[in-house]
Write a protein that holds these residues in place. Structure first.
Motif, PDB file in Angstrom:
ATOM      1  N   TYR A  53      -5.134   7.555  -7.536  1.00  0.00           N
ATOM      2  CA  TYR A  53      -4.943   6.147  -7.224  1.00  0.00           C
ATOM      3  C   TYR A  53      -3.557   5.709  -7.664  1.00  0.00           C
ATOM      4  CZ  TYR A  53      -5.239   4.271 -11.978  1.00  0.00           C
ATOM      5  OH  TYR A  53      -4.983   3.946 -13.289  1.00  0.00           O
ATOM      6  N   ALA A  54      -3.113   4.621  -7.052  1.00  0.00           N
ATOM      7  CA  ALA A  54      -1.827   4.034  -7.408  1.00  0.00           C
ATOM      8  C   ALA A  54      -1.982   2.522  -7.435  1.00  0.00           C
ATOM      9  CB  ALA A  54      -0.753   4.433  -6.406  1.00  0.00           C
ATOM     10  N   GLU A  55      -1.520   1.922  -8.510  1.00  0.00           N
ATOM     11  CA  GLU A  55      -1.567   0.452  -8.639  1.00  0.00           C
ATOM     12  C   GLU A  55      -0.142  -0.074  -8.703  1.00  0.00           C
ATOM     13  OE1 GLU A  55      -4.241  -1.180 -11.557  1.00  0.00           O
ATOM     14  OE2 GLU A  55      -2.923  -2.894 -11.887  1.00  0.00           O
TER      15      GLU A  55
ATOM     16  N   ILE B 194      -3.933  -1.816  -5.054  1.00  0.00           N
ATOM     17  CA  ILE B 194      -4.376  -0.468  -5.392  1.00  0.00           C
ATOM     18  C   ILE B 194      -4.592   0.350  -4.125  1.00  0.00           C
ATOM     19  CG2 ILE B 194      -6.254   0.903  -6.365  1.00  0.00           C
ATOM     20  CD1 ILE B 194      -6.634  -1.155  -8.490  1.00  0.00           C
ATOM     21  N   SER B 195      -4.114   1.568  -4.153  1.00  0.00           N
ATOM     22  CA  SER B 195      -4.311   2.509  -3.054  1.00  0.00           C
ATOM     23  C   SER B 195      -5.048   3.735  -3.585  1.00  0.00           C
ATOM     24  CB  SER B 195      -2.966   2.950  -2.475  1.00  0.00           C
ATOM     25  OG  SER B 195      -2.230   1.846  -2.019  1.00  0.00           O
TER      26      SER B 195
ATOM     27  N   GLN C 236       0.825  -1.184   0.000  1.00  0.00           N
ATOM     28  CA  GLN C 236       0.000   0.000   0.000  1.00  0.00           C
ATOM     29  C   GLN C 236       0.870   1.249   0.000  1.00  0.00           C
ATOM     30  OE1 GLN C 236      -3.653   0.124   0.168  1.00  0.00           O
ATOM     31  NE2 GLN C 236      -3.237  -1.913  -0.624  1.00  0.00           N
ATOM     32  N   VAL C 237       0.330   2.297  -0.568  1.00  0.00           N
ATOM     33  CA  VAL C 237       1.027   3.575  -0.591  1.00  0.00           C
ATOM     34  C   VAL C 237       0.053   4.647  -0.132  1.00  0.00           C
ATOM     35  CG1 VAL C 237       0.460   3.872  -3.050  1.00  0.00           C
ATOM     36  CG2 VAL C 237       2.317   5.189  -2.042  1.00  0.00           C
ATOM     37  N   GLN C 238       0.541   5.590   0.629  1.00  0.00           N
ATOM     38  CA  GLN C 238      -0.287   6.713   1.070  1.00  0.00           C
ATOM     39  C   GLN C 238      -0.283   7.784  -0.011  1.00  0.00           C
ATOM     40  OE1 GLN C 238      -1.932   6.276   3.980  1.00  0.00           O
ATOM     41  NE2 GLN C 238      -0.918   4.276   3.953  1.00  0.00           N
ATOM     42  N   LEU C 239      -1.458   8.313  -0.301  1.00  0.00           N
ATOM     43  CA  LEU C 239      -1.611   9.324  -1.352  1.00  0.00           C
ATOM     44  C   LEU C 239      -2.296  10.548  -0.761  1.00  0.00           C
ATOM     45  CD1 LEU C 239      -2.950   6.936  -4.137  1.00  0.00           C
ATOM     46  CD2 LEU C 239      -0.620   7.791  -3.912  1.00  0.00           C
TER      47      LEU C 239
END
Length: 118
Positions: free
Chosen positions: A96-98, A106-107, A1-4
């Protein structure tokens, strides 16, 4: 996971411009896709644009020629420049980031409101 973390939404008149920013908590080279979805009231969330780790970009037909997606690897950030805004662009925009593991990786950001007055 990544924080956005998103920023840059607001209220603008039709024909105006806004630039959305999305800062990621890790290097963009570790992320396969980054981009933006939007969701208008009563409508499903739809893809607006994305940019791949190799720099290739895609924007949906309805915003082609008006919206541009770009990235700054040094800042771990992706941007959506929105020009010639229309009332129908009014929506909550989600970054979003995949990751490279696919759809299970996806985050999402918290969303930022874009309102275009006609």
């Amino acid at each position: 996971q990544v924080q956005l973390v998103e920023s840059g939404g607001g209220l603008v008149q039709a024909g105006g411009s806004l630039k959305l920013s999305c800062a990621a908590s890790r290097s963009l080279i570790t992320i396969n896709y980054m981009g933006w979805y939007r969701q208008a009231p009563g409508r499903q969330r739809e893809l607006v644009a994305h940019i791949l780790s190799n720099g290739n970009t895609y924007v949906v037909d309805s915003v082609q020629g008006r919206f541009t997606i770009s990235r700054d690897n040094a800042k771990n950030s992706v941007y959506l420049q929105m020009n010639s805004l229309k009332a129908e662009d009014t929506a909550i925009y989600y970054c979003y980031a995949e990751g490279f593991r696919g759809p299970s990786d996806i985050s999402w950001g918290q969303g930022t409101q874009v309102t275009v007055s006609s």
